[in-house]
Design an enzyme around this catalytic site. Sequence first.
Site, PDB file in Angstrom:
ATOM      1  CB  CYS A 296      -0.941  -0.159   1.090  1.00 37.47           C
ATOM      2  SG  CYS A 296      -2.283   1.200   0.864  1.00 37.47           S
TER       3      CYS A 296
ATOM      4  CG  HIS B  84      -3.625  -3.410   3.333  1.00 40.42           C
ATOM      5  ND1 HIS B  84      -2.770  -3.035   4.042  1.00 40.42           N
ATOM      6  CD2 HIS B  84      -4.374  -2.066   2.740  1.00 40.42           C
ATOM      7  CE1 HIS B  84      -2.356  -1.848   4.136  1.00 40.42           C
ATOM      8  NE2 HIS B  84      -3.444  -0.990   3.339  1.00 40.42           N
TER       9      HIS B  84
ATOM     10  CD  GLU C 192      -1.091  -5.717   5.186  1.00 42.10           C
ATOM     11  OE1 GLU C 192      -0.953  -4.626   5.630  1.00 42.10           O
ATOM     12  OE2 GLU C 192      -1.327  -6.256   4.181  1.00 42.10           O
TER      13      GLU C 192
END
Length: 332
Positions: free
Chosen positions: A199, A301, A303
């Site tokens: 990001c 993202h 994660e």
Amino acid sequence: MSRSVDDDGGARAVDDGGAASAAAGDGAHLLNHDGGAGPLGDGGTRPVNHDGGACPLGDGGAASAAAGGAAHPFANDGGARSAAGDGARPRIAVSFVRGAPSHPAWFSQRLADLARRAADGLRAAGAEPVVLDSASGHVFSALDYDGVVVLGGGDVDPARYGGDTDEPTVHCVDTGADEAEIDLVNGAIENGRPVLGICRGLQLINVAFAGSLFEDLGADSIHKIHQPQPPMASHPVQIAPDSLLGAALGTGTVTVQSGHHQAVRRLGDRLRVVATAADGVVEAVELARPDEGWLLAVQWHPEEPGSPDGQLHALLEPFVEACRQAPVDVAG
């Protein structure tokens, strides 16, 4: 256009006294400085205000309270490193902002959670994550690590890329963090260390390579949900063949989780686009010449908990393997 602070910005310390595992996760190390950023404003200089250093949390250590004692004081965890080699656990810098006062508490907590998940993912992929606070004022060297990850954070200062410093949607700027992470990225590439950006990490890498950003994608953007404290937005991206990203996730369309209002405008020198969204927004970049090093940055993202199963590991596995091959000292 006005909007709330709801991107993937930086993070302040989760615990007031400093060394919590909330940012690092069990088994990571945390460079944890009590000092914070000064006035962020419009690109002004932030005073270096830290007592910083490394806080090794140990194999099972969480925060100092959980470990039954105070966190380890300044110990220069960024010291000499040895070659990771085949099968070893490479030591990887994981950089994001923990200490900027410009971030609301909920925002900081979200970023701390994402950083924890990234560190956990690196550990599961066979690495030793070392979480850095890029807003601490500490000078970090890429030579102390086998690779560098730059996570989500606040907006990159528009002054760094000739952007509009009066754009009202620009927020959570920390010029010291920008400088620290750009230095990490440049040092990593110059010295043969792999780099992974997520990001803000992609945006900062693009700026580090002399690119520029759209300061705001507008109220109709598919890349965020336009509400206070929003969840991530889910949307598809198209991945190019013959790329590191394609080798990791496959070519064609994949679903991703996003929460950003800025994007690549002018592509940085020596970079190439390897994924785009339906609206044309750049979703991933790599080095145009693979012989110049290992670099991959994604605008989304992986994660984030809502990401497709296995997506984070699929990205981290080849990155960690590349970090195992990082030279000890290419300068000799």
